[in-house]
Motif scaffolding. Structure first.
Motif, short mmCIF file in Angstrom:
data_model
loop_
_atom_site.label_atom_id
_atom_site.label_comp_id
_atom_site.label_asym_id
_atom_site.label_seq_id
_atom_site.Cartn_x
_atom_site.Cartn_y
_atom_site.Cartn_z
N ASP A 7 -56.44 39.91 6.29
CA ASP A 7 -56.01 38.57 5.91
C ASP A 7 -54.63 38.55 5.25
O ASP A 7 -54.19 37.53 4.74
N PHE A 8 -53.92 39.67 5.30
CA PHE A 8 -52.66 39.82 4.56
C PHE A 8 -51.45 39.72 5.48
O PHE A 8 -51.45 40.27 6.59
N TYR A 9 -50.43 39.01 5.01
CA TYR A 9 -49.16 38.90 5.72
C TYR A 9 -48.05 39.22 4.74
O TYR A 9 -47.99 38.64 3.65
N ALA A 10 -47.18 40.16 5.07
CA ALA A 10 -46.07 40.54 4.20
C ALA A 10 -44.83 39.72 4.54
O ALA A 10 -44.54 39.47 5.72
N GLU A 108 -52.48 30.20 9.91
CA GLU A 108 -53.68 30.91 9.44
C GLU A 108 -54.02 30.37 8.04
O GLU A 108 -53.51 30.86 7.04
N PRO A 109 -54.87 29.35 7.94
CA PRO A 109 -55.06 28.62 6.67
C PRO A 109 -55.44 29.46 5.46
O PRO A 109 -55.03 29.13 4.35
N ASP A 110 -56.20 30.53 5.63
CA ASP A 110 -56.67 31.33 4.48
C ASP A 110 -55.82 32.57 4.21
O ASP A 110 -56.24 33.45 3.45
N VAL A 111 -54.64 32.64 4.77
CA VAL A 111 -53.84 33.86 4.68
C VAL A 111 -53.39 34.15 3.25
O VAL A 111 -53.09 33.26 2.47
N ARG A 133 -52.92 46.58 -2.71
CA ARG A 133 -54.32 46.30 -2.37
C ARG A 133 -55.05 45.63 -3.54
O ARG A 133 -55.85 44.71 -3.34
N GLU A 134 -54.78 46.09 -4.76
CA GLU A 134 -55.36 45.43 -5.93
C GLU A 134 -54.82 44.00 -6.06
O GLU A 134 -55.57 43.07 -6.39
N ALA A 135 -53.54 43.84 -5.82
CA ALA A 135 -52.93 42.51 -5.93
C ALA A 135 -53.52 41.55 -4.91
O ALA A 135 -53.75 40.36 -5.20
N VAL A 136 -53.80 42.04 -3.70
CA VAL A 136 -54.41 41.19 -2.67
C VAL A 136 -55.83 40.78 -3.09
O VAL A 136 -56.24 39.63 -2.89
N ALA A 137 -56.56 41.70 -3.71
CA ALA A 137 -57.89 41.35 -4.21
C ALA A 137 -57.80 40.25 -5.27
O ALA A 137 -58.62 39.32 -5.29
N SER A 138 -56.82 40.34 -6.14
CA SER A 138 -56.62 39.30 -7.16
C SER A 138 -56.23 37.98 -6.52
O SER A 138 -56.68 36.90 -6.95
N ALA A 139 -55.40 38.05 -5.48
CA ALA A 139 -54.98 36.83 -4.80
C ALA A 139 -56.16 36.15 -4.11
O ALA A 139 -56.29 34.92 -4.13
N ARG A 140 -57.04 36.94 -3.53
CA ARG A 140 -58.22 36.35 -2.89
C ARG A 140 -59.07 35.59 -3.90
O ARG A 140 -59.75 34.62 -3.56
N ALA A 141 -59.03 36.05 -5.15
CA ALA A 141 -59.80 35.39 -6.22
C ALA A 141 -59.12 34.11 -6.71
O ALA A 141 -59.65 33.45 -7.62
N GLY A 142 -57.96 33.79 -6.15
CA GLY A 142 -57.30 32.53 -6.49
C GLY A 142 -56.14 32.63 -7.45
O GLY A 142 -55.55 31.62 -7.81
N TYR A 143 -55.80 33.83 -7.85
CA TYR A 143 -54.69 34.02 -8.79
C TYR A 143 -53.36 34.22 -8.05
O TYR A 143 -53.32 34.80 -6.97
N VAL A 144 -52.28 33.74 -8.67
CA VAL A 144 -50.95 34.22 -8.29
C VAL A 144 -50.82 35.58 -8.96
O VAL A 144 -51.09 35.73 -10.15
N ALA A 211 -51.59 31.67 0.43
CA ALA A 211 -50.47 30.76 0.72
C ALA A 211 -50.71 29.37 0.16
O ALA A 211 -49.79 28.75 -0.39
N ASP A 212 -51.96 28.89 0.25
CA ASP A 212 -52.24 27.55 -0.27
C ASP A 212 -52.08 27.49 -1.78
O ASP A 212 -51.61 26.48 -2.34
N VAL A 213 -52.42 28.57 -2.48
CA VAL A 213 -52.28 28.62 -3.94
C VAL A 213 -50.81 28.62 -4.33
O VAL A 213 -50.39 27.89 -5.23
N LEU A 214 -50.01 29.42 -3.64
CA LEU A 214 -48.58 29.48 -3.94
C LEU A 214 -47.92 28.12 -3.73
O LEU A 214 -47.13 27.65 -4.56
N LEU A 215 -48.24 27.47 -2.63
CA LEU A 215 -47.64 26.17 -2.32
C LEU A 215 -48.08 25.11 -3.33
O LEU A 215 -47.29 24.24 -3.71
N ALA A 216 -49.33 25.19 -3.77
CA ALA A 216 -49.81 24.24 -4.79
C ALA A 216 -49.03 24.41 -6.08
O ALA A 216 -48.70 23.41 -6.77
N GLU A 217 -48.70 25.66 -6.44
CA GLU A 217 -47.91 25.89 -7.65
C GLU A 217 -46.50 25.29 -7.52
O GLU A 217 -45.99 24.67 -8.46
N ILE A 218 -45.89 25.45 -6.35
CA ILE A 218 -44.58 24.84 -6.14
C ILE A 218 -44.68 23.32 -6.26
O ILE A 218 -43.83 22.66 -6.87
N GLY A 219 -45.74 22.77 -5.71
CA GLY A 219 -45.93 21.32 -5.76
C GLY A 219 -46.11 20.78 -7.16
O GLY A 219 -45.71 19.65 -7.45
#
Length: 371
Positions: A7-10, A108-111, A133-144, A211-219
């Motif tokens: 589910d990761f895109y660099a 890819e909505p959940d990326v 890999r740890e950072a991606v796990a944190s991101a999946r949990a909804g954190y920036v 991606a949706d979390v990051l964009l919400a923060e910008i918004g």
């Protein structure tokens, strides 16, 4: 790739000219296109090679200027055409990373996306990937999430991340801590206190989030900027992209993602940091390049450049030779000499940060021919 995160895109933002590395780094040949480590690969290529095992060759997006497209694609023959995002003019990191995130979210909505600068040097690729890999796990949990570098010295050239004492208790991210705040570049005494406390990390500008979390923060902080980004993303994979970019991009606000996402998210308790214990250097000026090339040995003279012709006696520092001139150094310490066919820089390691002032002066005087 078998071990890639599905589910990761660099994202690799490849912008800026690295003005503190002038005259080596130029507008048409910026820092990230150079081999500054002597490895035979540019910093951009090294960044790609670090990320490919995590994302796979087909899931790396590069955001760069239109003028650099040919050079980027020549160095990265594996990059997919639809994963090259071209900026008509620099708009700083919020627009660059935000647009990439918005394009990828539509595909890819959940990326989960991760942004990593194209011009940093990382010695321990395994340690880096472990932290990602740890950072991606944190991101999946909804954190920036950001990756902070464990300080090796009280550096004053970096911003710092103040982390909570206790781990954040996130599955798959045992070393993640909540971020209390981001701190601007400190003076030396303050930097020493940060290193002694042990809860401050260098800010390396790596950001990982859904991606949706990051964009919400910008918004939350810049709704007009987000609206422009979303309009661009909606048109990106259509035939109307060119017209929409020409209409929208020039009006986008120029602002760093630190101010639109990182600092506000940290203040609201929505951000965590994964400490990175790997070697890292942003090669911010010729003093750091000299240190990198000499392995930190202060009495060494580092030499960079193919077929360099150097004669040195009792001298230390760095020489970057990109002309056929013979360069002789006698009894000079911590010298910086950068010799190119049309410009010569001579300074010292202590004054390396002031090179940007030369670039600014050249801009004001209209000497664009050497920029």
């Amino acid at each position: 790739m078998a071990d890639a995160l599905e589910d990761f895109y660099a994202i690799i933002p490849a912008g800026g000219i690295g003005s503190r590395l002038w005259p080596l780094s130029r507008a048409d040949a910026p820092k990230f296109l150079h081999d500054l480590t002597g490895s035979g690969s540019s910093l951009l290529r090294q960044t790609w090679d670090r990320l490919a095992p995590l994302a796979g060759d087909q899931r790396i997006m590069v955001v760069t200027g239109r003028a650099h497209r040919a050079a980027v694609e020549a160095q990265l023959p594996g990059v997919a055409d639809h994963n090259v995002v071209l900026e008509s003019e620099p708009k700083d990191s919020t627009a660059a990373i935000g647009l990439a995130a918005a394009i990828l979210r539509r595909r890819e909505p959940d990326v989960v996306i991760g942004s990593f600068a194209a011009d940093h040097v990382i010695g321990d690729a395994r340690g880096f990937r472990r932290s990602v890999r740890e950072a991606v796990a944190s991101a999946r949990a909804g954190y920036v999430t950001t990756i902070g570098i464990t300080p090796t010295e009280p550096a004053i050239g970096f911003g710092y991340i103040h982390a909570d004492d206790a781990p954040a208790d996130i599955d798959g991210a045992p070393t993640a801590h909540a971020v209390r705040s981001f701190v601007e570049k400190p003076d030396l005494d303050t930097a020493r206190s940060y290193v002694e406390q042990g809860t401050y990390l260098w800010n390396a500008g790596m950001f990982i989030a859904r991606a949706d979390v990051l964009l919400a923060e910008i918004g939350r902080t810049k709704p007009e900027l987000l609206a422009g980004i979303e309009e661009l993303a909606a048109a990106w994979d259509t035939s109307s992209r060119g017209a929409v970019v020409d209409a929208i991009w020039p009006a986008l606000e120029k602002i760093a993602i630190d101010y639109t996402v990182a600092e506000p998210a940290a203040a609201a308790g929505r951000m965590v940091v994964v400490p990175g214990d790997f070697d890292w250097d942003d090669v911010g000026d010729f003093a750091s390049l000299a240190k990198l090339q000499s392995g930190g040995r202060a009495n060494n003279l580092a030499v960079l450049g193919d077929n360099a012709r150097i004669l040195a006696d009792s001298s230390s520092g760095i020489v970057v030779a990109h002309s056929q001139r013979l360069i002789s150094l006698i009894g000079v310490e911590d010298i910086v000499v950068v010799d190119t066919p049309d410009a010569l820089l001579v300074t010292t390691s202590a004054n390396a940060q002031r090179v940007k002032g030369v670039v600014d002066a050249l801009k004001i005087s209209g000497r664009d021919d050497v920029l």
